[in-house]
Design an enzyme around this catalytic site. Structure first.
Site, PDB file in Angstrom:
ATOM      1  N   ILE A   1       0.696  -1.305   0.054  1.00 39.80           N
ATOM      2  CA  ILE A   1       0.117   0.212   0.073  1.00 39.80           C
ATOM      3  C   ILE A   1       0.871   1.198  -0.006  1.00 39.80           C
ATOM      4  O   ILE A   1       0.267   2.383  -0.127  1.00 39.80           O
ATOM      5  CB  ILE A   1      -0.938   0.162   1.207  1.00 39.80           C
ATOM      6  CG1 ILE A   1      -0.299  -0.287   2.282  1.00 39.80           C
ATOM      7  CG2 ILE A   1      -2.111  -0.767   1.029  1.00 39.80           C
ATOM      8  CD1 ILE A   1      -1.052  -0.104   3.652  1.00 39.80           C
TER       9      ILE A   1
ATOM     10  N   GLY B   1      11.437   1.013   3.476  1.00 40.16           N
ATOM     11  CA  GLY B   1      11.158  -0.353   2.809  1.00 40.16           C
ATOM     12  C   GLY B   1       9.455  -0.036   2.443  1.00 40.16           C
ATOM     13  O   GLY B   1       8.811   1.009   2.667  1.00 40.16           O
TER      14      GLY B   1
ATOM     15  N   VAL C   1       5.321  -0.876   2.530  1.00 40.50           N
ATOM     16  CA  VAL C   1       4.316  -0.925   3.565  1.00 40.50           C
ATOM     17  C   VAL C   1       3.265  -1.773   2.868  1.00 40.50           C
ATOM     18  O   VAL C   1       2.859  -1.668   1.702  1.00 40.50           O
ATOM     19  CB  VAL C   1       3.702   0.461   3.887  1.00 40.50           C
ATOM     20  CG1 VAL C   1       2.865   0.435   5.046  1.00 40.50           C
ATOM     21  CG2 VAL C   1       4.777   1.531   4.133  1.00 40.50           C
TER      22      VAL C   1
ATOM     23  N   ASP D   1       7.740  16.261   9.938  1.00 41.80           N
ATOM     24  CA  ASP D   1       7.511  16.100   8.648  1.00 41.80           C
ATOM     25  C   ASP D   1       6.093  16.078   8.752  1.00 41.80           C
ATOM     26  O   ASP D   1       5.383  15.161   8.004  1.00 41.80           O
ATOM     27  CB  ASP D   1       8.135  14.655   8.198  1.00 41.80           C
ATOM     28  CG  ASP D   1       8.044  14.639   6.618  1.00 41.80           C
ATOM     29  OD1 ASP D   1       7.921  15.776   6.194  1.00 41.80           O
ATOM     30  OD2 ASP D   1       8.274  13.566   6.000  1.00 41.80           O
TER      31      ASP D   1
HETATM   32  P1  AMP Z   1       5.385   6.137   5.683  1.00 42.22           P
HETATM   33  O1  AMP Z   1       6.856   5.653   5.855  1.00 42.22           O
HETATM   34  O2  AMP Z   1       5.118   5.865   7.358  1.00 42.22           O
HETATM   35  O3  AMP Z   1       5.013   7.373   5.364  1.00 42.22           O
HETATM   36  O4  AMP Z   1       4.469   5.096   5.005  1.00 42.22           O
HETATM   37  C1  AMP Z   1       4.339   5.232   3.573  1.00 42.22           C
HETATM   38  C2  AMP Z   1       3.015   5.105   2.942  1.00 42.22           C
HETATM   39  O5  AMP Z   1       2.339   3.818   3.539  1.00 42.22           O
HETATM   40  C3  AMP Z   1       1.984   6.145   3.572  1.00 42.22           C
HETATM   41  O6  AMP Z   1       2.040   7.139   2.782  1.00 42.22           O
HETATM   42  C4  AMP Z   1       0.802   5.376   3.474  1.00 42.22           C
HETATM   43  O7  AMP Z   1       0.003   5.412   1.965  1.00 42.22           O
HETATM   44  C5  AMP Z   1       1.043   4.088   3.825  1.00 42.22           C
HETATM   45  N1  AMP Z   1       0.976   3.721   5.394  1.00 42.22           N
HETATM   46  C6  AMP Z   1       2.005   3.793   6.425  1.00 42.22           C
HETATM   47  N2  AMP Z   1       1.176   3.520   7.565  1.00 42.22           N
HETATM   48  C7  AMP Z   1      -0.274   3.121   7.189  1.00 42.22           C
HETATM   49  C8  AMP Z   1      -1.125   2.505   8.059  1.00 42.22           C
HETATM   50  N3  AMP Z   1      -0.877   2.453   9.382  1.00 42.22           N
HETATM   51  N4  AMP Z   1      -2.313   2.496   7.496  1.00 42.22           N
HETATM   52  C9  AMP Z   1      -2.262   2.475   6.130  1.00 42.22           C
HETATM   53  N5  AMP Z   1      -1.449   2.967   5.589  1.00 42.22           N
HETATM   54  C10 AMP Z   1      -0.104   3.332   5.946  1.00 42.22           C
END
Ligand code: AMP
Length: 337
Positions: A33, A39, A41, A165
């Protein structure tokens, strides 16, 4: 009694939910997603309970060097936070890896070094939601999201944590309308008593405050409040308000909107490290009220206080929550609506 979680050589300290000893095999990956700092997600289902979660993989490029320091910092910080407007890190699981022994048989006794952070699953992010064709947030919805953002941020700030951020894609929203601040990959503890320097190369450019663009390395929660101001105006304006191309252009856009800094509106501005190189070439007057004259006056009052050049005069999260904007008709809606 809570357990101590250990992943490889790392001790994450007190760890309430589960011992940190489970592996990725407890989850069934459904789909990728997103792509995080270190890495992929994934959306996944916990096999035992059927619960849908988000798994954030922390890749280890080089096993001898272990986990990236930013990942360790994110885990430590998230482990301390427990608030309905901050994403919940449920547990850490290890990836068994697929090493082979001398006979070529899979040997799962050692994991390859990858670990996964397990988060509650969130259905949307704020910017994704608002960019959807046909979606228009109402004023009560904007007030509701802003209130949740400020409440979560106030909680982080009183725990001495700077997010660094804040932007729409890091504000996750579930189908119940609950907003949670996510991605603590750049978050840091505030150094005590103004000691210690922090990097100024943080916060996505369009949401970065003037003090960081002018080279400050001692800063506080006000950096996040500037980002909140940019998001607030973006929600009311339906497009980013300060889309700079690079750092000098970003600063110039800020000056064009908020006026040029001087010793009256920002005592000490001229002492910031890069002021002499980046100061405006001509005096500029503040135009926030003129540019956003279509906003209602209470929204404008709050925006003025968020987009204040001098970080020491910028409104804090607690005071922003007290702003008349949130206590006037139309009131913030219930998150579910
Ligand atoms: P991050 O590195 O935390 O910015 O995560 C990258 C992307 O993964 C985010 O922009 C969201 O699209 C998705 N993502 C991260 N955490 C979640 C979560 N708890 N639930 C759903 N999507 C998530």
């Amino acid at each position: 009694m809570s357990k101590i979680a250990e992943v490889g050589q790392l001790n994450f300290g007190e760890w309430p939910p589960r011992g940190g000893s489970r592996t990725i095999d407890c989850f069934e990956k459904l789909e990728q997603i997103g792509e995080g700092t270190y890495g992929q997600v994934y959306m996944a289902r916990e096999i035992e309970s059927g619960e849908i979660v988000a798994l954030k993989r922390i890749r280890m490029e080089n096993e001898t060097e272990g986990l990236p320091v930013t990942a360790i910092r994110e885990i430590k910080i998230l482990n301390e936070l427990d608030h309905e407007n901050v994403i919940k890190l449920k547990e850490i699981v290890t990836s068994p890896g697929r090493r082979r022994d001398e006979q070529g048989r899979p040997d799962d006794s050692k994991y390859k070094g990858g670990i996964y952070m397990v988060f509650e699953y969130m259905d949307h992010d704020l910017m994704g939601l608002y960019k959807r064709p046909g979606v228009r947030f109402t004023v009560p919805q904007i007030k509701c999201y802003m209130k949740q953002l400020l409440t979560g941020l106030h909680y982080c700030h009183i725990h001495q944590i700077l997010h660094r951020d804040i932007k729409g894609s890091n504000l996750l929203i579930n189908n119940e309308g609950n907003l949670k601040i996510a991605d603590f990959g750049l978050a840091r503890y505030l150094p005590p008593n103004d000691r210690g320097n922090l990097t100024n190369r943080v916060i996505t450019l369009w949401y970065r405050p003037p003090e960081l663009l002018l080279g400050a390395t001692k800063y506080g929660p006000a950096v996040d409040m500037w980002s909140v101001g940019c998001i607030f105006a973006e929600l009311l304006n339906w497009k980013p308000i300060l889309p700079g191309k690079d750092e000098p252009d970003q600063l110039n856009k800020i000056f064009e909107l908020c006026g040029s800094p001087d010793e009256n509106n920002w005592p000490g501005a001229s002492l910031t490290p890069w002021y002499d190189n980046l100061k405006p070439t001509r005096p500029m007057k503040r135009r926030v009220r003129e540019v956003f004259q279509h906003f209602d006056s209470l929204a404008l009052d709050l925006l003025e206080r968020l987009l204040t050049l001098d970080p020491s005069q910028r409104i804090c999260a607690r005071d922003a929550l007290d702003a008349d904007y949130f206590w006037a008709d139309p009131f913030p809606c219930d998150p579910k609506r």
